[in-house]
Design an enzyme around this catalytic site. Structure first.
Site, short mmCIF file in Angstrom:
data_model
loop_
_atom_site.label_atom_id
_atom_site.label_comp_id
_atom_site.label_asym_id
_atom_site.label_seq_id
_atom_site.Cartn_x
_atom_site.Cartn_y
_atom_site.Cartn_z
N HIS A 129 -0.28 3.81 -3.66
CA HIS A 129 1.06 3.34 -3.32
C HIS A 129 1.95 3.16 -4.55
O HIS A 129 3.13 2.82 -4.41
CB HIS A 129 0.99 2.03 -2.55
CG HIS A 129 0.26 2.15 -1.25
ND1 HIS A 129 0.70 2.96 -0.22
CD2 HIS A 129 -0.90 1.59 -0.81
CE1 HIS A 129 -0.15 2.88 0.79
NE2 HIS A 129 -1.12 2.06 0.46
N ASP A 145 -2.16 -5.85 -1.26
CA ASP A 145 -2.70 -4.51 -1.04
C ASP A 145 -2.33 -3.63 -2.24
O ASP A 145 -1.27 -3.03 -2.28
CB ASP A 145 -2.14 -3.91 0.26
CG ASP A 145 -2.78 -2.56 0.59
OD1 ASP A 145 -3.35 -1.93 -0.33
OD2 ASP A 145 -2.69 -2.13 1.75
#
Length: 273
Positions: A177, A172
């Site tokens: 992030h 991911d």
């Protein structure tokens, strides 16, 4: 853009996903396993954490976004469900099939439920998509309420400053992030943890407190109520639920300070031998 309700039932395809023991070990470390947890990080005796399966199926919700169902820059992961059918092998290939199981109309937003299945597990991603509601569909079920009694367990769960960067290596790689500018574009002050990383990180200490094996997880649910930032300390409250003969089951919530970050949590572990 295709009305949200018309995506219900859409087949997202089938993929064969391969992995090695090193991937499962990296995953265990990324969600908080310790070097002394040899059953999770040493290939000679390891068991694969069931939540590792969710990294193998991440392509499915991504595929729905890429198909144009919603704006990928504003949609967020609302909740997650996992049901384990069989323990994952230490390495191998899985054939995964995915579909849009439901689309709920929340007025100003829609919730897309992406279901993934294989011989070893079934999982559902709930994706909250602003601007996609108002198509005349059903609102869907309400979230579960926090138990009114005092918690049976209270656990402090630390997160590491580099935890989101490590978890990205499992597949991911959404920029929010890791990249401060991408995080700000998503409305966050800085890069934040993957919800699935936070949810899995909570299950390890929960299992230990219950005297259960983290690899014996059978069911897991959780709603992502607020973001968690790498380095945050989580306060987890848990309530025992059900007959322990059938397996240890807990309802749980996690908070950072006064802010709830995971709500409606539920985990069930198989009975101890």
């Amino acid at each position: 853009m295709t009305p949200a309700g018309e995506w219900k039932g859409r087949d997202l395809g089938t993929r064969t996903v391969a992995y090695e023991d090193r991937d499962a070990i990296l995953y265990a470390l990324a969600v908080g396993a310790r070097a002394t947890d040899l059953d999770l990080v040493f290939e000679e005796r390891m068991q694969v954490l069931p939540t590792f399966a969710l990294t193998l199926a991440q392509w499915a919700p991504d595929a729905l976004g890429s198909a144009g169902a919603f704006d990928v820059t504003t949609a967020v992961h609302g909740s997650q469900r996992l049901r384990v059918r069989e323990p994952l092998p230490v390495s191998g290939e899985l054939e995964l099939s995915a579909r849009v199981a439901e689309v709920w109309d929340k007025g100003r937003a829609a919730i897309f439920e992406v279901a993934v299945e294989c011989a070893y597990f079934e999982a559902v991603w709930s994706l909250f998509a602003p601007g996609c509601g108002g198509f005349g569909g059903e609102r869907g079920p309400s979230s579960g309420k926090r138990p009114e009694s005092a918690p049976d367990l209270k656990i402090a769960v630390p997160t590491a400053p580099d935890q989101a960067a490590l978890y990205r290596l499992l597949g991911d790689r959404h920029h929010m992030h890791i990249d401060p500018e991408a995080a700000k574009a998503a409305g966050m002050p800085r890069p934040f943890m993957h919800g699935l990383c936070t949810l899995a990180a909570v299950t390890l200490p929960l299992a230990r407190e219950l005297g259960a094996d983290p690899a014996a997880l059978l069911e897991l649910d959780g709603r992502f109520a607020s973001p968690v930032f790498p380095g945050d300390a989580l306060d987890v409250a848990a309530w025992r639920d059900g007959d322990p003969v059938l397996g240890e089951t807990v309802l749980f919530e996690a908070a950072v300070g006064d802010t709830t970050v995971i709500s409606g949590g539920r985990a069930r572990f198989s009975p101890s031998a």
